[in-house]
Design a protein around this motif. Structure first.
Motif, PDB file in Angstrom:
ATOM      1  N   PHE A   1     -26.242  24.837 -42.829  1.00 58.03           N
ATOM      2  CA  PHE A   1     -25.441  25.038 -44.044  1.00 58.03           C
ATOM      3  C   PHE A   1     -24.149  25.814 -43.735  1.00 58.03           C
ATOM      4  CE2 PHE A   1     -29.971  25.604 -45.359  1.00 58.03           C
ATOM      5  CZ  PHE A   1     -30.139  24.366 -45.974  1.00 58.03           C
ATOM      6  N   ASN A   2     -23.578  25.635 -42.567  1.00 57.31           N
ATOM      7  CA  ASN A   2     -22.340  26.326 -42.154  1.00 57.31           C
ATOM      8  C   ASN A   2     -22.514  27.825 -41.928  1.00 57.31           C
ATOM      9  OD1 ASN A   2     -21.145  23.876 -42.451  1.00 57.31           O
ATOM     10  ND2 ASN A   2     -19.848  24.424 -44.185  1.00 57.31           N
ATOM     11  N   VAL A   3     -23.726  28.350 -41.930  1.00 56.92           N
ATOM     12  CA  VAL A   3     -23.903  29.792 -41.728  1.00 56.92           C
ATOM     13  C   VAL A   3     -24.943  30.077 -40.652  1.00 56.92           C
ATOM     14  CG1 VAL A   3     -23.171  30.638 -43.995  1.00 56.92           C
ATOM     15  CG2 VAL A   3     -25.514  29.885 -43.681  1.00 56.92           C
ATOM     16  N   LEU A   4     -25.001  31.351 -40.269  1.00 59.46           N
ATOM     17  CA  LEU A   4     -26.004  31.824 -39.315  1.00 59.46           C
ATOM     18  C   LEU A   4     -27.130  32.428 -40.143  1.00 59.46           C
ATOM     19  CD1 LEU A   4     -26.084  32.036 -36.211  1.00 59.46           C
ATOM     20  CD2 LEU A   4     -24.855  34.201 -36.384  1.00 59.46           C
TER      21      LEU A   4
ATOM     22  N   LEU B   1     -36.897  20.486 -44.179  1.00 63.24           N
ATOM     23  CA  LEU B   1     -36.043  20.680 -43.003  1.00 63.24           C
ATOM     24  C   LEU B   1     -36.674  21.689 -42.050  1.00 63.24           C
ATOM     25  CD1 LEU B   1     -32.455  20.978 -44.553  1.00 63.24           C
ATOM     26  CD2 LEU B   1     -33.461  19.021 -43.400  1.00 63.24           C
ATOM     27  N   PRO B   2     -36.876  21.311 -40.798  1.00 61.11           N
ATOM     28  CA  PRO B   2     -37.491  22.252 -39.848  1.00 61.11           C
ATOM     29  C   PRO B   2     -36.465  23.264 -39.341  1.00 61.11           C
ATOM     30  CG  PRO B   2     -37.122  20.148 -38.785  1.00 61.11           C
ATOM     31  CD  PRO B   2     -36.623  19.996 -40.191  1.00 61.11           C
ATOM     32  N   LEU B   3     -36.130  24.226 -40.183  1.00 61.34           N
ATOM     33  CA  LEU B   3     -35.119  25.222 -39.812  1.00 61.34           C
ATOM     34  C   LEU B   3     -35.770  26.300 -38.954  1.00 61.34           C
ATOM     35  CD1 LEU B   3     -33.367  25.533 -43.285  1.00 61.34           C
ATOM     36  CD2 LEU B   3     -32.400  24.492 -41.229  1.00 61.34           C
TER      37      LEU B   3
ATOM     38  N   HIS C   1     -26.063  36.052 -42.168  1.00 66.91           N
ATOM     39  CA  HIS C   1     -25.654  37.295 -41.508  1.00 66.91           C
ATOM     40  C   HIS C   1     -24.676  38.108 -42.349  1.00 66.91           C
ATOM     41  CE1 HIS C   1     -22.243  34.778 -40.366  1.00 66.91           C
ATOM     42  NE2 HIS C   1     -21.587  35.854 -40.015  1.00 66.91           N
TER      43      HIS C   1
ATOM     44  N   GLY D   1     -18.690  38.184 -34.668  1.00 67.08           N
ATOM     45  CA  GLY D   1     -18.023  37.031 -35.285  1.00 67.08           C
ATOM     46  C   GLY D   1     -17.262  37.422 -36.534  1.00 67.08           C
TER      47      GLY D   1
ATOM     48  N   ASN E   1     -31.181  29.596 -28.325  1.00 68.19           N
ATOM     49  CA  ASN E   1     -30.670  30.976 -28.332  1.00 68.19           C
ATOM     50  C   ASN E   1     -31.378  31.849 -29.367  1.00 68.19           C
ATOM     51  OD1 ASN E   1     -28.786  30.289 -26.400  1.00 68.19           O
ATOM     52  ND2 ASN E   1     -27.170  29.860 -27.882  1.00 68.19           N
TER      53      ASN E   1
ATOM     54  N   GLU F   1     -24.151  39.499 -32.643  1.00 71.24           N
ATOM     55  CA  GLU F   1     -23.217  38.367 -32.582  1.00 71.24           C
ATOM     56  C   GLU F   1     -22.620  38.093 -33.959  1.00 71.24           C
ATOM     57  OE1 GLU F   1     -24.349  34.868 -30.458  1.00 71.24           O
ATOM     58  OE2 GLU F   1     -24.704  36.000 -28.614  1.00 71.24           O
ATOM     59  N   GLY F   2     -23.430  38.282 -34.999  1.00 66.92           N
ATOM     60  CA  GLY F   2     -22.910  38.115 -36.360  1.00 66.92           C
ATOM     61  C   GLY F   2     -21.806  39.122 -36.637  1.00 66.92           C
TER      62      GLY F   2
ATOM     63  N   ARG G   1     -28.573  27.881 -37.099  1.00 62.75           N
ATOM     64  CA  ARG G   1     -27.265  27.498 -37.640  1.00 62.75           C
ATOM     65  C   ARG G   1     -27.476  26.305 -38.557  1.00 62.75           C
ATOM     66  NH1 ARG G   1     -23.171  30.045 -35.070  1.00 62.75           N
ATOM     67  NH2 ARG G   1     -23.717  31.026 -33.089  1.00 62.75           N
TER      68      ARG G   1
END
Lengths: 98, 413
Positions: B226-229, B213-215, B26, B115, B220, B111-112, B224
């Protein structure tokens, strides 16, 4: 030994909890935690995701640290208590490398 | 939806219903949008909304066709599902063929933004330009053809701070003539066999671990990791908004073009600082890449191994000189693939995002000392890049102007 907790505000504004267990968890331990609280445990090589309806715990079989991203704070507290018990009950997973 | 993602391993691209899709966070999404939205002398909002309508129309029309969806209900449900899968939030369509209202919750952009800036600034204008274009595209693909519908955000969480946004959609008085996506664009025929750099990082192993990885959007509709949106964005949305932005600037005043190019480069810098900074501090990085990191130069290679897992094409560091310089090849960059399918060959290098991203990777490792896990906020960013000794980059080979691949060189100023 008590587990170490640190709260961190992540990108996007979410508060997450990093937990240091003092040792890396085993896949079995993480599966048990997931099952006990109605979650699903998935393993991707050394990376583990514990998925719950209110979010995810990311863990690693290599690291003592795991990250809790759960909206349900009651569940979060219960899992942290469970992790504390787990560490106290089982101690270091591997004290000596042979 | 994972079964509809196609990984082109040799080219390191990912397709979703024939559209190239790539991960970005984001911070980058908001910075790039603001760059295009801000100048008063062009209609930036229209660039953003129209581009979203064009690119997502292509994606959704392909999806509906491939899935054999006939009814409006099936199509709108799938459009909502895809929106969430890609990480943009959740849409609830209350529409007929005449139009209607769409509720947007957990918007990635709103929301990004809240935040990132919500505690310091009050926003007065809606922010969900991508969602506006997406809603129009969904109705175009469900009921009619590209350009039939127009949409408008009438209530936005970033402004109201309530729990949902509202988008109104109607039939345009006169259908607009819009340009569909060039889809995968001009692909490379065969990957160039680059020499393996001097590193213990196994690019292919990192690729496979991350591709596995099933990202996907959670309940919602947010990703989320790797610490990011994150969002899994159609690459051509980024391409179209950045090149159309530059085209519009040039029409207003050719002298503005260089300013626009510099701003797009800066977006690449912002992307690597926040996205890769956060990735390199994440548990995922420590688990997947961490065991391969023996030297400081391995951090640069690790960064490009991850970059080439995000759908961006074959990014590879050819040579990294510790704390001094690096040379990076990109074979089949997503920018060049689009450019070559949409424009005549370029007179000057035109992969502006990559031009910013390559020096940024050096900055985050050698100036930001990311291995010490600094707090990645705006104050740190400004401290880091407003002092001397930053790395600057140049695109020394450009596939978009006839070279066989793109190549970038970054060194300290």
């Amino acid at each position: 030994m008590p587990i170490q907790l640190s709260k961190r505000r992540e990108c996007g504004g979410t508060w997450v909890v990093d937990v240091d267990l003092g040792r890396s968890p085993t896949g079995e331990e993480l599966t048990t935690v997931a099952q006990r609280y109605g979650g699903r445990c998935r393993q991707f090589q050394q990376l583990i995701w514990l998925d719950f309806p209110s979010g995810r715990i990311t863990a690693s079989l290599r690291l003592s640290r795991l990250t809790i991203r759960l909206e349900d704070k009651t569940l979060e507290a219960a899992i942290i208590a469970e992790l504390q018990q787990l560490v106290e009950a089982n101690g270091p997973a591997c004290a000596v490398d042979l | 939806m994972f079964e509809h993602l196609y990984i082109d391993r040799p080219r390191k691209l990912v397709a979703f219903f024939s559209e190239p899709v790539i991960f970005h966070c984001h911070h980058y999404n908001l910075f790039l949008q603001q760059t295009i939205e801000d100048p008063d002398w062009i209609d930036g909002v229209s660039i953003l909304q129209t581009s979203a309508q064009e690119i997502f129309y292509s994606l959704l029309a392909n999806a509906f066709k491939r899935l054999g969806l006939q009814t409006a209900a099936e199509r709108l449900a799938t459009a909502a599902h895809i929106f969430s899968f890609l990480g943009f939030g959740r849409l609830n369509f209350e529409v007929t063929e005449e139009g209607g209202e769409v509720e947007l919750t957990h918007s990635h952009y709103a929301e990004g933004w809240l935040g990132k800036y919500g505690e310091q600034v009050n926003r007065t204008k809606p922010i969900d330009h991508l969602a506006v274009g997406y809603v129009a595209a969904a109705l175009d693909a469900t009921f009619a053809a590209l350009g039939t519908y127009v949409a408008e955000e009438t209530s936005c969480v970033a402004v109201t701070r309530q729990d949902h946004c509202i988008i109104q959609v109607t039939k345009a008085a006169v259908p607009r003539s819009l340009t569909p996506s060039p889809q995968m664009g001009k692909l490379i025929d065969q990957p160039v066999p680059f020499p393996k750099g001097d590193t213990s990082v196994d690019y292919e192993a990192v690729n496979e671990a991350l591709w596995g990885l099933p990202l996907e959007g959670d309940t919602n509709g947010q990703i989320r990791a790797f610490n990011v949106l994150l969002t899994r964005m159609p690459a051509n949305y980024y391409n179209r908004i950045q090149y159309r932005f530059l085209d519009e600037l040039q029409k207003v005043d050719p002298q503005l073009l260089e300013v626009g190019q510099a701003l797009i480069r800066e977006s690449g810098h912002v992307c690597v600082f926040y996205t890769f900074g956060n990735i390199m501090e994440s548990l995922e990085w420590e688990t997947v890449v961490g065991p391969m990191l023996n030297t400081d130069t391995d951090w640069i290679h690790g960064g490009y191994a991850v970059a080439s897992s995000l759908g961006w094409g074959r990014w590879q560091a050819l040579e990294v000189v510790s704390n001094e310089s690096c040379r990076v090849a990109i074979d089949g960059n997503y920018e060049a693939n689009y450019f070559l399918a949409s424009y005549p060959p370029a007179a000057q290098p035109a992969c502006y995002f990559a031009q910013g991203a390559v020096p940024a990777m050096m900055n985050i490792v050698y100036n930001g000392h990311i291995e010490r896990k600094p707090v990645l906020d705006e104050a740190f960013y400004n401290r880091l890049f407003q002092r001397g000794g930053v790395f600057q980059g140049v695109e020394v080979k450009a596939r978009e102007k006839g070279d066989p691949w793109c190549e970038f060189y970054a060194q300290r100023l």
